[in-house]
Design a protein around this motif. Structure first.
Motif, PDB file in Angstrom:
ATOM      1  N   THR A  36      -7.827  11.331  -9.031  1.00 24.29           N
ATOM      2  CA  THR A  36      -7.165  12.216  -9.987  1.00 24.29           C
ATOM      3  C   THR A  36      -5.675  12.225  -9.702  1.00 24.29           C
ATOM      4  OG1 THR A  36      -9.129  13.612 -10.205  1.00 24.29           O
ATOM      5  CG2 THR A  36      -7.026  14.555 -10.909  1.00 24.29           C
ATOM      6  N   VAL A  37      -4.885  11.932 -10.727  1.00 22.16           N
ATOM      7  CA  VAL A  37      -3.432  11.911 -10.576  1.00 22.16           C
ATOM      8  C   VAL A  37      -2.807  12.813 -11.639  1.00 22.16           C
ATOM      9  CG1 VAL A  37      -3.392   9.586  -9.606  1.00 22.16           C
ATOM     10  CG2 VAL A  37      -3.180   9.887 -12.073  1.00 22.16           C
ATOM     11  N   SER A  38      -1.586  13.270 -11.351  1.00 19.46           N
ATOM     12  CA  SER A  38      -0.824  14.059 -12.309  1.00 19.46           C
ATOM     13  C   SER A  38       0.283  13.172 -12.856  1.00 19.46           C
ATOM     14  CB  SER A  38      -0.244  15.302 -11.625  1.00 19.46           C
ATOM     15  OG  SER A  38       0.487  16.074 -12.551  1.00 19.46           O
ATOM     16  N   TRP A  39       0.181  12.836 -14.130  1.00 19.74           N
ATOM     17  CA  TRP A  39       1.062  11.819 -14.727  1.00 19.74           C
ATOM     18  C   TRP A  39       1.424  12.245 -16.136  1.00 19.74           C
ATOM     19  CZ3 TRP A  39       2.470   9.473 -10.754  1.00 19.74           C
ATOM     20  CH2 TRP A  39       3.059   8.211 -10.746  1.00 19.74           C
ATOM     21  N   LEU A  40       2.670  12.132 -16.497  1.00 24.37           N
ATOM     22  CA  LEU A  40       3.139  12.470 -17.840  1.00 24.37           C
ATOM     23  C   LEU A  40       2.682  13.881 -18.240  1.00 24.37           C
ATOM     24  CD1 LEU A  40       3.699   9.374 -17.855  1.00 24.37           C
ATOM     25  CD2 LEU A  40       3.046   9.390 -20.257  1.00 24.37           C
ATOM     26  N   CYS A  41       2.856  14.821 -17.310  1.00 22.64           N
ATOM     27  CA  CYS A  41       2.554  16.245 -17.546  1.00 22.64           C
ATOM     28  C   CYS A  41       1.062  16.525 -17.682  1.00 22.64           C
ATOM     29  CB  CYS A  41       3.268  16.762 -18.792  1.00 22.64           C
ATOM     30  SG  CYS A  41       5.011  16.326 -18.945  1.00 22.64           S
ATOM     31  N   LYS A  42       0.216  15.608 -17.234  1.00 22.77           N
ATOM     32  CA  LYS A  42      -1.219  15.778 -17.445  1.00 22.77           C
ATOM     33  C   LYS A  42      -1.996  15.235 -16.254  1.00 22.77           C
ATOM     34  CE  LYS A  42      -4.788  14.601 -20.913  1.00 22.77           C
ATOM     35  NZ  LYS A  42      -5.797  14.054 -19.993  1.00 22.77           N
ATOM     36  N   GLN A  43      -3.071  15.934 -15.876  1.00 21.75           N
ATOM     37  CA  GLN A  43      -3.955  15.406 -14.841  1.00 21.75           C
ATOM     38  C   GLN A  43      -4.935  14.430 -15.481  1.00 21.75           C
ATOM     39  OE1 GLN A  43      -5.865  18.359 -12.331  1.00 21.75           O
ATOM     40  NE2 GLN A  43      -4.216  18.077 -10.859  1.00 21.75           N
ATOM     41  N   GLN A  44      -5.108  13.286 -14.809  1.00 24.24           N
ATOM     42  CA  GLN A  44      -5.960  12.241 -15.374  1.00 24.24           C
ATOM     43  C   GLN A  44      -6.800  11.600 -14.275  1.00 24.24           C
ATOM     44  OE1 GLN A  44      -6.344  11.415 -18.707  1.00 24.24           O
ATOM     45  NE2 GLN A  44      -8.065  10.291 -17.819  1.00 24.24           N
ATOM     46  N   LEU A  45      -8.072  11.386 -14.551  1.00 24.27           N
ATOM     47  CA  LEU A  45      -8.964  10.685 -13.635  1.00 24.27           C
ATOM     48  C   LEU A  45      -8.890   9.192 -13.928  1.00 24.27           C
ATOM     49  CD1 LEU A  45     -11.154  11.272 -11.402  1.00 24.27           C
ATOM     50  CD2 LEU A  45     -12.849  11.038 -13.228  1.00 24.27           C
ATOM     51  N   ILE A  46      -8.571   8.396 -12.909  1.00 29.25           N
ATOM     52  CA  ILE A  46      -8.467   6.952 -13.090  1.00 29.25           C
ATOM     53  C   ILE A  46      -9.269   6.244 -11.993  1.00 29.25           C
ATOM     54  CG2 ILE A  46      -6.193   7.072 -14.189  1.00 29.25           C
ATOM     55  CD1 ILE A  46      -4.952   6.213 -11.514  1.00 29.25           C
ATOM     56  N   THR A  47      -9.529   4.965 -12.205  1.00 29.86           N
ATOM     57  CA  THR A  47     -10.208   4.131 -11.214  1.00 29.86           C
ATOM     58  C   THR A  47      -9.184   3.200 -10.595  1.00 29.86           C
ATOM     59  OG1 THR A  47     -12.241   4.203 -12.534  1.00 29.86           O
ATOM     60  CG2 THR A  47     -12.101   2.500 -10.827  1.00 29.86           C
ATOM     61  N   VAL A  48      -9.146   3.168  -9.262  1.00 36.53           N
ATOM     62  CA  VAL A  48      -8.138   2.382  -8.550  1.00 36.53           C
ATOM     63  C   VAL A  48      -8.775   1.676  -7.358  1.00 36.53           C
ATOM     64  CG1 VAL A  48      -6.196   3.857  -9.228  1.00 36.53           C
ATOM     65  CG2 VAL A  48      -7.468   4.365  -7.128  1.00 36.53           C
ATOM     66  N   VAL A  49      -8.000   0.793  -6.751  1.00 33.44           N
ATOM     67  CA  VAL A  49      -8.408   0.126  -5.511  1.00 33.44           C
ATOM     68  C   VAL A  49      -7.603   0.690  -4.351  1.00 33.44           C
ATOM     69  CG1 VAL A  49      -8.394  -2.067  -4.254  1.00 33.44           C
ATOM     70  CG2 VAL A  49      -9.167  -1.999  -6.632  1.00 33.44           C
ATOM     71  N   ASN A  50      -8.293   1.119  -3.340  1.00 27.61           N
ATOM     72  CA  ASN A  50      -7.689   1.645  -2.107  1.00 27.61           C
ATOM     73  C   ASN A  50      -6.712   2.781  -2.370  1.00 27.61           C
ATOM     74  OD1 ASN A  50      -9.205  -0.355  -0.959  1.00 27.61           O
ATOM     75  ND2 ASN A  50      -7.501  -1.576  -0.213  1.00 27.61           N
ATOM     76  N   GLY A  51      -7.006   3.569  -3.391  1.00 30.67           N
ATOM     77  CA  GLY A  51      -6.250   4.785  -3.645  1.00 30.67           C
ATOM     78  C   GLY A  51      -4.857   4.594  -4.184  1.00 30.67           C
ATOM     79  N   SER A  52      -4.530   3.420  -4.726  1.00 28.65           N
ATOM     80  CA  SER A  52      -3.148   3.202  -5.171  1.00 28.65           C
ATOM     81  C   SER A  52      -3.099   2.491  -6.514  1.00 28.65           C
ATOM     82  CB  SER A  52      -2.376   2.383  -4.124  1.00 28.65           C
ATOM     83  OG  SER A  52      -2.873   1.068  -4.036  1.00 28.65           O
ATOM     84  N   LEU A  53      -1.985   2.702  -7.226  1.00 32.91           N
ATOM     85  CA  LEU A  53      -1.698   2.036  -8.487  1.00 32.91           C
ATOM     86  C   LEU A  53      -0.265   1.533  -8.442  1.00 32.91           C
ATOM     87  CD1 LEU A  53      -2.488   1.361 -11.448  1.00 32.91           C
ATOM     88  CD2 LEU A  53      -1.519   3.566 -12.089  1.00 32.91           C
ATOM     89  N   PRO A  54      -0.041   0.200  -8.521  1.00 30.19           N
ATOM     90  CA  PRO A  54      -1.057  -0.862  -8.508  1.00 30.19           C
ATOM     91  C   PRO A  54      -1.826  -0.897  -7.192  1.00 30.19           C
ATOM     92  CG  PRO A  54       1.136  -1.714  -9.118  1.00 30.19           C
ATOM     93  CD  PRO A  54       1.330  -0.344  -8.553  1.00 30.19           C
ATOM     94  N   GLY A  55      -2.849  -1.742  -7.163  1.00 27.90           N
ATOM     95  CA  GLY A  55      -3.601  -1.928  -5.942  1.00 27.90           C
ATOM     96  C   GLY A  55      -2.840  -2.779  -4.944  1.00 27.90           C
ATOM     97  N   PRO A  56      -3.442  -3.091  -3.810  1.00 29.45           N
ATOM     98  CA  PRO A  56      -2.741  -3.808  -2.747  1.00 29.45           C
ATOM     99  C   PRO A  56      -2.279  -5.203  -3.164  1.00 29.45           C
ATOM    100  CG  PRO A  56      -5.108  -3.701  -2.305  1.00 29.45           C
ATOM    101  CD  PRO A  56      -4.854  -2.800  -3.461  1.00 29.45           C
ATOM    102  N   THR A  57      -1.110  -5.603  -2.667  1.00 28.37           N
ATOM    103  CA  THR A  57      -0.616  -6.961  -2.843  1.00 28.37           C
ATOM    104  C   THR A  57      -1.272  -7.862  -1.805  1.00 28.37           C
ATOM    105  OG1 THR A  57       1.501  -6.255  -3.752  1.00 28.37           O
ATOM    106  CG2 THR A  57       1.424  -8.446  -2.749  1.00 28.37           C
ATOM    107  N   ILE A  58      -1.889  -8.937  -2.263  1.00 32.11           N
ATOM    108  CA  ILE A  58      -2.508  -9.915  -1.370  1.00 32.11           C
ATOM    109  C   ILE A  58      -1.480 -11.010  -1.099  1.00 32.11           C
ATOM    110  CG2 ILE A  58      -4.428 -11.521  -1.042  1.00 32.11           C
ATOM    111  CD1 ILE A  58      -5.254  -8.581  -1.269  1.00 32.11           C
ATOM    112  N   ARG A  59      -1.203 -11.284   0.173  1.00 32.11           N
ATOM    113  CA  ARG A  59      -0.225 -12.307   0.545  1.00 32.11           C
ATOM    114  C   ARG A  59      -0.921 -13.393   1.370  1.00 32.11           C
ATOM    115  NH1 ARG A  59       2.679  -7.459   0.575  1.00 32.11           N
ATOM    116  NH2 ARG A  59       4.640  -7.554  -0.627  1.00 32.11           N
TER     117      ARG A  59
END
Length: 566
Positions: A36-59
């Protein structure tokens, strides 16, 4: 002479050992979960990888092996696609749902295992099931192997720049409604740079990507368009780009002040911090190719701060670039068509001149014939009048490997069934039947190592627009592109056989065409589809099934034991 042979043998052995030693096994765990994140004045439930948006950078380095353990702790079925990776003999790891695997169900896991061979540059990964790609994505950076260098001056720093789209709603429900009604989903509420919308959106004053630079230094921007449906123009105030790669293929250096980039594409561009010490906005907004079609006409921006800039320079005296107009097709086409390959650069591939298969494929939107008038008309999409439907019981690749009938049909046509003026927007007034395409799960069967010349022709039955077409498992040479209906007699003289760009995703010009070639040297089942996300559920896709070659190294291997089941 014997001593020379022994020395040569030793040298080759040392070279082989050195090559093996320089390759690593890179291992990551992706925990897919809701947040659940607070974005653009609104709380929104989203699906992510490892708790971040964007997800992890693979190097990784070229030659490395990747192992990604995906743990699905979300309530949704999920797959991950490694966009642009060749997957030579690892097609089971490609990731498109119901093409190479059944999805990973909630509470289950799957390990994607594949090698990075013959590729350097910027690619990316993303969900390939439903609209989850809106928040499940990240960068995949491939550097040269140890002892090798870039074919351009080494930058001071490398910076991923990922464009995204944000909705103030449940994106899975959004897609389900679009499929049920046959109406495209609502437009997004914001664009983002590295997950941040920028200070032009509500409640976003402090949610803007910033990059600190040192005057006199160069920076490599690894730019990815992870937006769902929108091509983007991108500029940085008072700075120019030198494009050095696209879709993880090195290009001849191309200097420009604006970048056009379609969903699915990547561009590597150098910028030189050569301006006065201060602050400069980077900004991106849509290239909207379809006349009269509504689109979200907002702008996302980040900021570049020069080291030593004062507080006033950082907050009040920030220069804004002038972006092209939303419908500036000439600027977009100039960028898309001016890129060329770096001949004899690392992993350069010359154009195959002998052609085994010639295909002319029309692409575009139409309507679905249906009996229930309450839900008609529904939008549909097709390639050569075949509107693609995903199988439900078994993935296409499993059907290919096990010889299971009834999952797909090997009858995708080389030509459209009817020839007409494909770019005439009024053609359906006299022939409304052209709007309707048959639903099918059809594939084109290719012999191993055959060369395919594929002409992609946009049509304007519903609207003329530019379609970003992505081919899994291969790069293709872009020999020529233009507007109107492709005419081989007239247009073959425009073919570039010397240094055409190589792409895995191509923005076919609005109301126009593109000629591509690729060699089918990768056995398996590979989807080609439009990377405007709602167009694939509407049917804008098809399958290439590449048969086995004569050797073990050209034969489809068996599925891994932990492959998800339907």
């Amino acid at each position: 002479m014997k001593g020379v042979r022994v020395s040569l043998a030793c040298a080759l052995l040392l070279l082989a050992v050195s090559s093996i030693a320089s390759a690593d096994i890179v291992e990551h765990t992706f925990n897919v979960q809701n947040l659940t994140v607070s974005w653009l004045c609104k709380q929104q439930l989203i699906t992510v990888v490892n708790g971040s948006l964007p997800g992890p950078t693979i190097r990784v380095k070229e030659g490395d092996s990747l192992v990604i353990h995906v743990l699905n702790n979300s309530p949704h079925n999920i797959t991950i696609h490694w966009h642009g990776i060749f997957h030579r003999l690892t097609v089971w790891a490609d990731g498109p749902s119901m093409i190479t695997q059944c999805p990973i169900q909630p509470g289950h896991s799957y390990a994607y295992r594949f090698n990075i061979t013959g590729q350097e540059g910027t690619l990316w990964w993303h969900a390939h099931s439903s609209f989850l790609r809106a928040t499940v994505y990240g960068a995949l950076v491939i550097r040269p192997k140890s002892g090798h260098s870039y074919p351009f001056p080494k930058p001071h720093k490398e910076v991923p720049i990922l464009f995204g789209e944000w909705w103030n709603t449940d994106v899975v429900a959004l897609e389900e409604a679009a499929i049920a009604t046959g109406v495209p989903p609502n437009n997004s509420d914001a664009y983002t740079i590295n997950g941040l919308p920028g200070n032009l959106y509500p409640c976003s004053k402090d949610r803007m990507f910033s990059l600190e630079v040192v005057k006199g230094k160069s920076y490599l921007l690894r730019i990815i368009n992870a937006a769902m449906n929108i091509q983007m123009f991108f500029k940085i105030a008072n700075h120019k780009f030198t494009v050095v790669a696209a879709d993880a293929v090195y290009t001849a250096p191309y200097v420009t002040d604006v970048i056009a980039i379609a969903p699915g594409q990547t561009v590597d561009a150098l910028i030189h911090a050569d301006q006065s010490i201060g602050s400069y906005y980077m900004a991106a907004h849509p290239y909207a190719s379809a006349p009269g079609v509504p689109f979200p006409n907002t702008t996302t921006r980040g900021v570049i701060h020069y080291s030593g800039a004062s507080k006033t320079q950082r907050t009040k005296r920030v220069l804004m670039p002038k972006l092209p107009s939303f419908s500036d097709t000439p600027t977009a086409h100039r960028f898309y068509s001016n890129l060329t390959s770096l001949v004899h650069g690392p992993h350069w591939v010359p154009v195959p001149h002998h052609v085994d298969e010639e295909m002319f494929v029309t692409i575009g939107l139409g309507l679905e014939a249906c009996a229930d008038n309450k839900t008609c008309p529904k939008f549909s999409a097709s390639m050569n009048n075949h509107s693609f439907v995903l199988p439900k019981k078994l993935s296409i690749l499993e059907a290919v490997f096990h010889g299971v009938d009834g999952i797909f049909t090997p009858d995708f046509p080389d030509q459209p069934p009817v020839k007409f003026n494909y770019t005439d927007p009024n053609i359906t007034q006299t022939n409304p039947g052209l709007l309707f395409a048959q639903k099918s799960t059809s594939a084109k069967i290719l012999k191993f190592n055959s060369t395919v010349e594929l002409v992609l022709q946009n049509q304007a039955l519903i609207a003329a627009e530019s379609h970003p077409m992505h081919l899994h498992g291969f790069n293709f040479h872009v020999l020529a592109q233009g507007f109107g209906v492709y005419d081989p007699t007239r247009d073959r003289s425009k073919f570039n056989f010397h240094n055409p760009q190589l792409r895995n995703t191509l923005a076919v010009p609005v109301g126009g065409w593109a000629v591509t070639r690729f060699t089918a040297n990768n056995p398996g089942a590979w989807i080609m589809h439009c990377h405007i996300d709602v167009h694939l559920p509407f049917g804008l896709g098809m399958i290439f099934v590449v048969k086995n070659g004569p050797t073990k190294s050209s034969t489809l291997p068996p599925p891994p034991p932990d492959l998800p089941k339907c």
